[in-house]
Scaffold this active site. Structure first.
Site, PDB file in Angstrom:
ATOM      1  N   CYS A 298     -55.882  26.540  86.037  1.00  0.00           N
ATOM      2  CA  CYS A 298     -55.907  27.781  85.219  1.00  0.00           C
ATOM      3  C   CYS A 298     -57.095  27.600  84.061  1.00  0.00           C
ATOM      4  O   CYS A 298     -57.442  26.493  83.935  1.00  0.00           O
ATOM      5  CB  CYS A 298     -54.731  28.393  84.754  1.00  0.00           C
ATOM      6  SG  CYS A 298     -53.352  28.293  85.881  1.00  0.00           S
TER       7      CYS A 298
ATOM      8  N   GLY B  75     -59.579  30.715  87.725  1.00  0.00           N
ATOM      9  CA  GLY B  75     -58.466  31.709  88.098  1.00  0.00           C
ATOM     10  C   GLY B  75     -58.749  32.939  88.322  1.00  0.00           C
ATOM     11  O   GLY B  75     -59.379  33.799  87.578  1.00  0.00           O
TER      12      GLY B  75
ATOM     13  N   ASN C 164     -51.846  25.242  81.664  1.00  0.00           N
ATOM     14  CA  ASN C 164     -52.545  24.996  82.778  1.00  0.00           C
ATOM     15  C   ASN C 164     -52.316  23.576  83.086  1.00  0.00           C
ATOM     16  O   ASN C 164     -52.286  22.644  82.529  1.00  0.00           O
ATOM     17  CB  ASN C 164     -54.157  24.772  82.257  1.00  0.00           C
ATOM     18  CG  ASN C 164     -55.334  24.313  83.534  1.00  0.00           C
ATOM     19  OD1 ASN C 164     -56.350  23.735  83.098  1.00  0.00           O
ATOM     20  ND2 ASN C 164     -54.969  24.230  84.564  1.00  0.00           N
ATOM     21  N   GLY C 165     -51.923  23.578  84.510  1.00  0.00           N
ATOM     22  CA  GLY C 165     -51.549  22.171  85.011  1.00  0.00           C
ATOM     23  C   GLY C 165     -49.931  22.483  85.663  1.00  0.00           C
ATOM     24  O   GLY C 165     -49.637  23.563  86.052  1.00  0.00           O
TER      25      GLY C 165
ATOM     26  N   TYR D 258     -65.560  19.121  91.817  1.00  0.00           N
ATOM     27  CA  TYR D 258     -65.476  20.631  92.408  1.00  0.00           C
ATOM     28  C   TYR D 258     -65.171  21.854  91.283  1.00  0.00           C
ATOM     29  O   TYR D 258     -65.867  22.638  91.169  1.00  0.00           O
ATOM     30  CB  TYR D 258     -64.733  20.669  93.279  1.00  0.00           C
ATOM     31  CG  TYR D 258     -64.393  22.224  93.844  1.00  0.00           C
ATOM     32  CD1 TYR D 258     -65.451  22.880  94.535  1.00  0.00           C
ATOM     33  CD2 TYR D 258     -63.391  22.729  93.648  1.00  0.00           C
ATOM     34  CE1 TYR D 258     -65.249  24.236  95.128  1.00  0.00           C
ATOM     35  CE2 TYR D 258     -63.082  24.072  93.814  1.00  0.00           C
ATOM     36  CZ  TYR D 258     -63.706  24.888  94.428  1.00  0.00           C
ATOM     37  OH  TYR D 258     -63.732  26.091  94.743  1.00  0.00           O
TER      38      TYR D 258
HETATM   39  P1  5GP Z   1     -62.458  22.825 103.574  1.00  0.00           P
HETATM   40  O1  5GP Z   1     -63.626  23.775 104.349  1.00  0.00           O
HETATM   41  O2  5GP Z   1     -62.951  21.480 104.103  1.00  0.00           O
HETATM   42  O3  5GP Z   1     -61.174  23.122 103.593  1.00  0.00           O
HETATM   43  O4  5GP Z   1     -62.899  23.027 102.005  1.00  0.00           O
HETATM   44  C1  5GP Z   1     -63.818  22.342 101.414  1.00  0.00           C
HETATM   45  C2  5GP Z   1     -64.686  23.339 100.654  1.00  0.00           C
HETATM   46  O5  5GP Z   1     -63.699  24.158  99.790  1.00  0.00           O
HETATM   47  C3  5GP Z   1     -65.780  22.761  99.850  1.00  0.00           C
HETATM   48  O6  5GP Z   1     -66.878  23.365 100.037  1.00  0.00           O
HETATM   49  C4  5GP Z   1     -65.258  22.758  98.378  1.00  0.00           C
HETATM   50  O7  5GP Z   1     -66.441  23.006  97.579  1.00  0.00           O
HETATM   51  C5  5GP Z   1     -64.320  23.770  98.559  1.00  0.00           C
HETATM   52  N1  5GP Z   1     -63.034  23.519  97.714  1.00  0.00           N
HETATM   53  C6  5GP Z   1     -62.803  22.373  97.345  1.00  0.00           C
HETATM   54  N2  5GP Z   1     -61.516  22.588  96.744  1.00  0.00           N
HETATM   55  C7  5GP Z   1     -61.320  23.825  96.438  1.00  0.00           C
HETATM   56  C8  5GP Z   1     -60.377  24.638  95.817  1.00  0.00           C
HETATM   57  O8  5GP Z   1     -59.317  24.080  95.253  1.00  0.00           O
HETATM   58  N3  5GP Z   1     -60.508  26.162  96.143  1.00  0.00           N
HETATM   59  C9  5GP Z   1     -61.557  26.482  96.629  1.00  0.00           C
HETATM   60  N4  5GP Z   1     -61.599  27.941  97.017  1.00  0.00           N
HETATM   61  N5  5GP Z   1     -62.466  25.630  97.349  1.00  0.00           N
HETATM   62  C10 5GP Z   1     -62.250  24.649  96.975  1.00  0.00           C
HETATM   63 MG    MG Z   2     -68.042  23.957  98.297  1.00  0.00          MG
END
Ligand code: 5GP
Ligand code: MG
Length: 472
Positions: free
Chosen positions: A6, A32, A107-108, A249
């Site tokens: 969050c 979030g 958050n956590g 990320y």
């Molecule tokens: P995949 O398609 O392999 O399941 O997910 C990888 C993609 O999702 C990457 O483009 C990455 O930037 C993004 N991604 C990584 N972690 C998360 C997350 O916690 N939430 C979301 N929405 N995207 C994520």
């Molecule tokens: Mg991505």
């Protein structure tokens, strides 16, 4: 399992507190999108406005200009998860006890909620939500009776918690910020004029033209009362274990998290990738937006040109329901689309920040092949994600994680690519500042805070391969 990933923002003594918080949350919307909430102290009581959805949809002029009165307050944005998304679970969470009005924004993710909850229930507590945050609020009230100050009660309550928590607490006219002794999640202190502000990420400070002062230290509690700041350590930090996935990320690249500039760290990861796994290609292409920064680093280090030939639709709704793998592929198509004329006959090096299920890569590589790409190489700016996260990131079970179940060569074949390299753990640690301060559990399965009995048992069952010593 619940996941809490969050964004927090708090301000003390500002005449436009609600508006400041609104902007602070707006800047952290990426942290979030499920729900948003603001609470303020109006001098007598806590005012609140919470709702499902985006910050801009939850609050209107009436809330900000009239109802959320007061110069002290804080807000929260909550991450959308696969579980039930209920208004009841929106934060900040408020309790009333005697003259005390207490609001908590968290958050956590805690890993001993079950025991704490059972203990409290045995002693008569009644819970309204499924949130670990409510457990914490009850603990504070419990310890209030044996403490001289609210800070002391909070410190005692914190010492019962295990797991990840950065929190903001509004206790009548005090604003209190805490970070768990491992320092899993970010939380920063800033100042706008002579008023103090807190935020998960410093991009929130930039929007309101606040100055970034410093990150909170693990195990630190900062109290702002009558515009004065005091700080204490409620718990000793034995070993920092900051979430490295914030850098990879999650956080915005224009933020400082844990005192590091995210943009520069991501570029360094990309440059390291180029050193670890060079390849002859016509150009480097990120999967936007999250892959962009490592791709810049890769391009600069390797000398290969950067082409932004995969285009992202920025209006993909958060409510995009993904009931099946087919639908997931469809939503990838909606989100990312290549520039056709850039693909035919080309040797393309894709830089992606992370691969979780592998859906994004597989779906788009297939398209690039159809469009006549000659070679496709993939470089991922983080190590293979092999273990679930119990401290707040949405990698639920091992079964979903492609790298947990398949060796790299198989993944490359399965994705239809010519070569695949994940940044190594040493390479990742070399690219970031302070190579001994990180939680790497999602890569190596070493969980810095052991999981509690019941949660540990559930996790062992759901994710075979997790080391037994990770659970107590
Ligand atoms: P995949 O398609 O392999 O399941 O997910 C990888 C993609 O999702 C990457 O483009 C990455 O930037 C993004 N991604 C990584 N972690 C998360 C997350 O916690 N939430 C979301 N929405 N995207 C994520
Ligand atoms: Mg991505």
């Amino acid at each position: 399992m619940k996941k809490e990933y969050c964004g927090l923002f708090g301000v003390y003594g500002h005449k436009e507190a609600a508006r400041m918080i609104y902007f602070g949350l707006y800047a952290q919307q990426h942290r979030g999108q499920e729900s948003a909430g603001i609470v303020t102290w109006d001098g007598e009581t806590i005012r609140e406005q919470k709702g499902m959805g985006l910050v801009a949809d939850v609050f209107n002029e009436r809330h900000l200009g009239k109802e959320l009165k007061g110069s002290i307050g804080m807000g929260h944005v909550r991450y959308s998860t696969t579980g039930a998304s209920l208004i009841r679970n929106a934060q900040p969470f408020i309790v009333r006890h005697g003259d005390l009005r207490l609001a908590v924004a968290h958050n956590g993710n805690l890993v001993n909620t079950y025991e704490l909850r059972a203990e409290l229930e045995q002693n008569g507590s009644i819970f309204q939500t499924t949130m670990d945050t409510e457990v914490f609020a009850h603990l504070i009230i419990k310890y209030l009776h044996e403490s001289d100050t609210i800070e002391e009660a909070i410190a005692k309550a914190c010492n019962r918690l295990r797991g990840a928590y950065s929190m903001l607490i509004l206790a009548n006219d005090k604003l209190i910020a805490i970070k768990d002794p491992n320092g899993f999640r970010p939380l920063a202190l800033g100042r706008v004029g002579d008023k103090y502000v807190f935020a998960s990420e410093t991009c929130a400070f930039d929007l309101i033209e606040a100055e970034y002062l410093r990150p909170l230290a693990p195990g630190e509690m900062v109290t702002i009362h009558e515009n004065k700041l005091s700080t204490m350590r409620f718990c000793e930090c034995k070993k920092k274990s900051q979430c490295i996935f914030e850098l990879i990320y999650f956080a915005r690249p224009d933020s400082y998290v844990f005192g590091n500039v995210v943009y520069e760290q991501r570029k360094a990861m990309g440059a390291m990738l180029a050193k670890e796994a060079p390849v002859d290609a016509d150009y480097v292409m990120p999967f936007p937006d999250s892959g962009n920064y490592a791709a810049v680093g890769y391009s600069q280090e390797s000398g290969l040109p950067l082409e932004l030939a995969m285009i992202r639709n920025h209006y993909v709704g958060r409510t995009f329901i993904q009931p099946s793998q087919d639908m997931r592929d469809f939503s990838v198509r909606v989100k990312l689309n290549p520039v056709k004329s850039m693909v035919q006959g080309k040797r393309i090096l894709i830089v992606e920040d992370s691969v979780v299920r592998g859906t994004t890569i597989r779906a788009r590589v297939k398209k690039l092949r159809e469009l006549g790409a000659r070679e496709i190489h993939l470089r991922v700016s983080c190590p293979p994600i092999r273990f679930p996260c119990f401290y707040g990131i949405d990698f639920s079970s091992k079964g979903e994680l492609i790298a947990a179940n398949h060796p790299t060569e198989d993944i490359a074949r399965f994705m239809g690519i010519d070569s695949l390299h994940y940044l190594t753990i040493p390479g990742l640690l070399d690219s970031v500042v302070d190579d001994n301060a990180w939680c790497l559990a999602c890569f190596d399965g070493n969980y810095p805070v052991p999981l509690s009995d019941r949660m540990g048992k559930d996790c062992l069952e759901a994710s075979p391969g997790i080391k037994k010593e990770s659970c107590i």
